[in-house]
Design a protein around this motif. Structure first.
Motif, PDB file in Angstrom:
ATOM      1  N   ILE A   4      -3.006  -3.711  10.990  1.00 58.25           N
ATOM      2  CA  ILE A   4      -2.995  -4.076   9.748  1.00 58.25           C
ATOM      3  C   ILE A   4      -4.223  -4.549   8.954  1.00 58.25           C
ATOM      4  O   ILE A   4      -4.679  -4.278   7.958  1.00 58.25           O
ATOM      5  N   GLN A   7      -6.775  -2.166   8.466  1.00 53.06           N
ATOM      6  CA  GLN A   7      -6.566  -1.327   7.269  1.00 53.06           C
ATOM      7  C   GLN A   7      -7.085  -1.815   5.907  1.00 53.06           C
ATOM      8  O   GLN A   7      -7.135  -1.166   4.941  1.00 53.06           O
ATOM      9  N   LYS A 106       5.643   6.563  13.482  1.00 56.15           N
ATOM     10  CA  LYS A 106       5.298   6.398  12.092  1.00 56.15           C
ATOM     11  C   LYS A 106       6.458   5.737  11.162  1.00 56.15           C
ATOM     12  O   LYS A 106       6.297   4.574  10.507  1.00 56.15           O
ATOM     13  N   TYR A 154       1.723  -1.483   0.931  1.00 52.83           N
ATOM     14  CA  TYR A 154       1.133  -1.166   2.044  1.00 52.83           C
ATOM     15  C   TYR A 154       0.724   0.203   2.138  1.00 52.83           C
ATOM     16  O   TYR A 154      -0.219   0.780   2.729  1.00 52.83           O
ATOM     17  N   SER A 158      -2.701   2.471   2.575  1.00 53.63           N
ATOM     18  CA  SER A 158      -3.000   3.174   3.818  1.00 53.63           C
ATOM     19  C   SER A 158      -3.512   4.549   3.592  1.00 53.63           C
ATOM     20  O   SER A 158      -4.573   4.958   3.966  1.00 53.63           O
ATOM     21  N   LYS A 162      -7.729   6.004   3.276  1.00 48.54           N
ATOM     22  CA  LYS A 162      -8.025   7.205   4.213  1.00 48.54           C
ATOM     23  C   LYS A 162      -9.088   8.092   3.372  1.00 48.54           C
ATOM     24  O   LYS A 162      -9.675   8.651   3.887  1.00 48.54           O
TER      25      LYS A 162
END
Length: 209
Positions: A4, A7, A106, A154, A158, A162
């Motif tokens: 976490i 990220q 996931k 979150y 995330s 990316k």
């Protein structure tokens, strides 16, 4: 936790924080970090307490400073002990292996994060405000709503990390800027959950009358 952090922060910053947490030697740096962490947590508890007073007791008079600081210290201590106890239980052999298997899937990552945040916020909503919530399920409803908001936040971050190169916009202090945004939005979500608890409690009292 390390995943976490990676990220939300740059990997080298995340590694530095994890190394500090894993360090078993008592040094001046570790003592300073512990003291500053305790201070930061106590200020957070104090702010939640002040907000809850304005919600539940808008006409309250000034509190005795000794009573106020004593209460904040007591609640900070209880919260830290609760968190440490939770970490110790989860980090034990069989439970840790079970969590590790689930976290590799996931879908279960979000379920685990949702469950942990719900329990943590539920404890905060019940323990920090110096008010007796009429029914504990009101605090649970507020914590569920806040946990959903946190999981959505979150997921958004995330996905964002990316595709976005935020360091090219903010430079070397990119991680600090992003973590401040995260704290800001997370605190807004937390207080939305507390407000929902307050509304449920208020309506519950009216229905009882």
């Amino acid at each position: 936790m390390e995943r976490i952090l990676e990220q939300y922060l740059r990997p080298d910053y995340a590694k530095m924080i994890v190394d500090v947490l894993n360090n078993t030697r008592v040094t001046t740096t570790s003592i300073v970090i512990i003291v500053l962490s305790l201070y930061a947590v106590s200020r957070g508890v104090a702010h939640i307490y002040e907000t809850s007073k304005r919600m539940f007791y808008p006409d309250i008079k000034l509190e005795n400073p000794l009573s106020y600081y004593g209460y904040v210290f007591k609640i900070t201590f209880i919260l830290l002990l609760t968190m440490m106890g939770f970490v110790i239980v989860v980090a034990s052999g069989p439970i840790y292996k079970f969590f590790k298997i689930l976290y590799s899937i996931k879908v279960f990552q979000y379920i685990i994060i949702y469950g942990i945040i719900t329990l943590f916020f539920y404890a905060l909503y019940l323990i920090v405000p110096r008010v007796r919530v009429q029914k504990k399920r009101y605090a649970f409803i507020g914590s569920q709503v806040a946990a959903v908001g946190m999981v959505i936040l979150y997921i958004i971050f995330s996905v964002y990390f990316k595709y976005a190169n935020y360091q090219s916009v903010y430079g070397p202090l990119a991680s600090v800027v992003i973590i401040l945004f995260v704290f800001n939005w997370a605190s807004e979500i937390f207080y939305i959950g507390m407000y929902i608890m307050y509304i449920c409690n208020k309506k519950g009292k009216k229905n009882e009358k």
